[in-house]
Write a protein that holds these residues in place. Sequence first.
Motif, PDB file in Angstrom:
ATOM      1  N   THR A   9       0.835  -1.201   0.000  1.00 43.25           N
ATOM      2  CA  THR A   9       0.000   0.000   0.000  1.00 43.25           C
ATOM      3  C   THR A   9       0.871   1.253   0.000  1.00 43.25           C
ATOM      4  OG1 THR A   9      -1.713  -1.197   1.216  1.00 43.25           O
ATOM      5  CG2 THR A   9      -1.856   1.199   1.217  1.00 43.25           C
ATOM      6  N   ARG A  10       1.933   1.242   0.785  1.00 38.96           N
ATOM      7  CA  ARG A  10       2.853   2.390   0.799  1.00 38.96           C
ATOM      8  C   ARG A  10       3.571   2.555  -0.530  1.00 38.96           C
ATOM      9  NH1 ARG A  10       6.406   1.729   6.054  1.00 38.96           N
ATOM     10  NH2 ARG A  10       6.164  -0.360   5.303  1.00 38.96           N
ATOM     11  N   ILE A  11       3.976   1.448  -1.143  1.00 38.33           N
ATOM     12  CA  ILE A  11       4.638   1.506  -2.450  1.00 38.33           C
ATOM     13  C   ILE A  11       3.686   2.073  -3.486  1.00 38.33           C
ATOM     14  CG2 ILE A  11       5.569   0.096  -4.333  1.00 38.33           C
ATOM     15  CD1 ILE A  11       6.840  -1.685  -2.186  1.00 38.33           C
ATOM     16  N   ASP A  46       5.330  -8.508  -6.499  1.00 33.86           N
ATOM     17  CA  ASP A  46       6.711  -8.811  -6.892  1.00 33.86           C
ATOM     18  C   ASP A  46       7.418  -7.623  -7.536  1.00 33.86           C
ATOM     19  OD1 ASP A  46       5.384  -8.705  -9.293  1.00 33.86           O
ATOM     20  OD2 ASP A  46       6.044 -10.680  -9.994  1.00 33.86           O
ATOM     21  N   LEU A  47       6.748  -6.470  -7.608  1.00 34.22           N
ATOM     22  CA  LEU A  47       7.288  -5.219  -8.163  1.00 34.22           C
ATOM     23  C   LEU A  47       7.650  -5.318  -9.652  1.00 34.22           C
ATOM     24  CD1 LEU A  47       9.659  -4.111  -5.254  1.00 34.22           C
ATOM     25  CD2 LEU A  47       7.292  -3.453  -5.627  1.00 34.22           C
ATOM     26  N   LYS A  48       7.035  -6.233 -10.361  1.00 36.03           N
ATOM     27  CA  LYS A  48       7.343  -6.388 -11.781  1.00 36.03           C
ATOM     28  C   LYS A  48       6.442  -5.531 -12.671  1.00 36.03           C
ATOM     29  CE  LYS A  48      10.434  -9.685 -11.395  1.00 36.03           C
ATOM     30  NZ  LYS A  48      11.826  -9.470 -11.665  1.00 36.03           N
ATOM     31  N   ARG A  79      12.229   5.226 -16.430  1.00 36.46           N
ATOM     32  CA  ARG A  79      13.600   5.590 -16.049  1.00 36.46           C
ATOM     33  C   ARG A  79      13.591   6.665 -14.968  1.00 36.46           C
ATOM     34  NH1 ARG A  79      16.663   8.786 -19.928  1.00 36.46           N
ATOM     35  NH2 ARG A  79      15.088   7.934 -21.285  1.00 36.46           N
ATOM     36  N   LEU A  80      12.735   7.681 -15.109  1.00 36.62           N
ATOM     37  CA  LEU A  80      12.622   8.715 -14.079  1.00 36.62           C
ATOM     38  C   LEU A  80      12.119   8.142 -12.767  1.00 36.62           C
ATOM     39  CD1 LEU A  80      11.128  11.712 -16.094  1.00 36.62           C
ATOM     40  CD2 LEU A  80      13.468  11.438 -15.270  1.00 36.62           C
ATOM     41  N   LEU A  81      11.187   7.203 -12.850  1.00 38.95           N
ATOM     42  CA  LEU A  81      10.658   6.560 -11.648  1.00 38.95           C
ATOM     43  C   LEU A  81      11.760   5.782 -10.937  1.00 38.95           C
ATOM     44  CD1 LEU A  81       7.938   6.138 -10.171  1.00 38.95           C
ATOM     45  CD2 LEU A  81       7.673   4.040 -11.481  1.00 38.95           C
ATOM     46  N   ALA A  82      12.596   5.087 -11.702  1.00 35.12           N
ATOM     47  CA  ALA A  82      13.707   4.322 -11.117  1.00 35.12           C
ATOM     48  C   ALA A  82      14.720   5.249 -10.454  1.00 35.12           C
ATOM     49  CB  ALA A  82      14.386   3.487 -12.198  1.00 35.12           C
ATOM     50  N   ARG A  83      14.941   6.415 -11.061  1.00 38.47           N
ATOM     51  CA  ARG A  83      15.901   7.366 -10.504  1.00 38.47           C
ATOM     52  C   ARG A  83      15.385   7.984  -9.202  1.00 38.47           C
ATOM     53  NH1 ARG A  83      16.844  12.328 -14.115  1.00 38.47           N
ATOM     54  NH2 ARG A  83      15.039  13.030 -12.963  1.00 38.47           N
ATOM     55  N   ASN A  84      14.063   8.230  -9.133  1.00 37.63           N
ATOM     56  CA  ASN A  84      13.505   8.931  -7.981  1.00 37.63           C
ATOM     57  C   ASN A  84      13.068   8.016  -6.838  1.00 37.63           C
ATOM     58  OD1 ASN A  84      13.905  11.279  -9.420  1.00 37.63           O
ATOM     59  ND2 ASN A  84      11.814  11.379 -10.152  1.00 37.63           N
ATOM     60  N   PRO A  91       8.904  -1.284 -11.770  1.00 36.01           N
ATOM     61  CA  PRO A  91       7.848  -2.021 -12.468  1.00 36.01           C
ATOM     62  C   PRO A  91       7.626  -1.528 -13.898  1.00 36.01           C
ATOM     63  CG  PRO A  91       6.908  -0.508 -10.859  1.00 36.01           C
ATOM     64  CD  PRO A  91       8.385  -0.455 -10.684  1.00 36.01           C
ATOM     65  N   GLU A  92       7.175  -2.459 -14.740  1.00 36.67           N
ATOM     66  CA  GLU A  92       6.730  -2.118 -16.092  1.00 36.67           C
ATOM     67  C   GLU A  92       5.393  -1.412 -15.946  1.00 36.67           C
ATOM     68  OE1 GLU A  92       7.538  -3.656 -19.403  1.00 36.67           O
ATOM     69  OE2 GLU A  92       9.375  -4.647 -18.777  1.00 36.67           O
ATOM     70  N   LEU A  93       5.228  -0.291 -16.612  1.00 32.49           N
ATOM     71  CA  LEU A  93       4.019   0.509 -16.459  1.00 32.49           C
ATOM     72  C   LEU A  93       3.012   0.197 -17.557  1.00 32.49           C
ATOM     73  CD1 LEU A  93       5.775   3.929 -15.796  1.00 32.49           C
ATOM     74  CD2 LEU A  93       4.894   2.335 -14.101  1.00 32.49           C
ATOM     75  N   SER A  94       1.749   0.137 -17.170  1.00 31.99           N
ATOM     76  CA  SER A  94       0.667   0.058 -18.156  1.00 31.99           C
ATOM     77  C   SER A  94      -0.380   1.083 -17.732  1.00 31.99           C
ATOM     78  CB  SER A  94       0.077  -1.344 -18.233  1.00 31.99           C
ATOM     79  OG  SER A  94      -0.486  -1.721 -17.009  1.00 31.99           O
ATOM     80  N   PHE A  95      -0.737   1.950 -18.663  1.00 32.87           N
ATOM     81  CA  PHE A  95      -1.656   3.046 -18.368  1.00 32.87           C
ATOM     82  C   PHE A  95      -3.082   2.643 -18.730  1.00 32.87           C
ATOM     83  CE2 PHE A  95       2.461   5.014 -18.937  1.00 32.87           C
ATOM     84  CZ  PHE A  95       2.519   5.821 -17.823  1.00 32.87           C
ATOM     85  N   VAL A  96      -3.996   2.918 -17.784  1.00 32.21           N
ATOM     86  CA  VAL A  96      -5.403   2.572 -17.946  1.00 32.21           C
ATOM     87  C   VAL A  96      -6.217   3.835 -17.695  1.00 32.21           C
ATOM     88  CG1 VAL A  96      -7.291   1.131 -17.094  1.00 32.21           C
ATOM     89  CG2 VAL A  96      -4.955   0.247 -17.093  1.00 32.21           C
ATOM     90  N   LEU A  97      -7.185   4.082 -18.565  1.00 26.92           N
ATOM     91  CA  LEU A  97      -8.044   5.252 -18.411  1.00 26.92           C
ATOM     92  C   LEU A  97      -9.054   4.989 -17.297  1.00 26.92           C
ATOM     93  CD1 LEU A  97      -8.415   8.018 -19.691  1.00 26.92           C
ATOM     94  CD2 LEU A  97     -10.064   7.000 -21.227  1.00 26.92           C
ATOM     95  N   ASP A  98      -9.113   5.886 -16.326  1.00 28.97           N
ATOM     96  CA  ASP A  98     -10.030   5.760 -15.191  1.00 28.97           C
ATOM     97  C   ASP A  98     -11.279   6.587 -15.466  1.00 28.97           C
ATOM     98  OD1 ASP A  98     -11.196   5.345 -12.754  1.00 28.97           O
ATOM     99  OD2 ASP A  98      -9.751   6.517 -11.605  1.00 28.97           O
ATOM    100  N   GLN A  99     -12.402   5.926 -15.575  1.00 24.80           N
ATOM    101  CA  GLN A  99     -13.666   6.583 -15.892  1.00 24.80           C
ATOM    102  C   GLN A  99     -14.474   6.919 -14.639  1.00 24.80           C
ATOM    103  OE1 GLN A  99     -14.597   7.304 -19.010  1.00 24.80           O
ATOM    104  NE2 GLN A  99     -13.099   6.157 -20.178  1.00 24.80           N
ATOM    105  N   SER A 100     -13.967   6.640 -13.458  1.00 25.38           N
ATOM    106  CA  SER A 100     -14.766   6.758 -12.238  1.00 25.38           C
ATOM    107  C   SER A 100     -15.193   8.193 -11.941  1.00 25.38           C
ATOM    108  CB  SER A 100     -14.007   6.182 -11.043  1.00 25.38           C
ATOM    109  OG  SER A 100     -12.836   6.924 -10.802  1.00 25.38           O
TER     110      SER A 100
END
Length: 124
Positions: A9-11, A46-48, A79-84, A91-100
């Motif tokens: 949850t913190r991650i 697993d942070l993948k 890459r920016l996420l890994a640096r910060n 993790p590999e990122l996948s973007f999903v549109l949130d309609q909520s």
Amino acid sequence: MRKNSIKNTRINAEVQKELSSILRMEIKDPRIAAMTSVTGAQVAPDLKTCKVYISVLGDDRAKEDTLRGLRSAEGFIRRLLARNLNLRNTPELSFVLDQSIEYGVHMSKLIDEVVEKEGGGDDD
């Protein structure tokens, strides 16, 4: 399915905060709408992998363009996420549109209409 641990949850919260900052400050792609916000991030235990939920204020074309722009900038954002963030794996990122948010606004309008009709019928 297993509930998220406190660590996970913190991650999730840290990844969401960092991605919001990256989208606001670092991304210069004109396809990405100015009113794009990260509404959630769900990192696998697993942070993948990470599902990033985004909300875009605008029409359908702006949403499609924003998703296309984010998917093309995926490596740069990662890459920016890994640096910060100091994580064992980035993790590999996948973007999903949130309609909520749109769904909530639509439901609120429907409720207001019903209340207005009910209020108008009680005058007799």
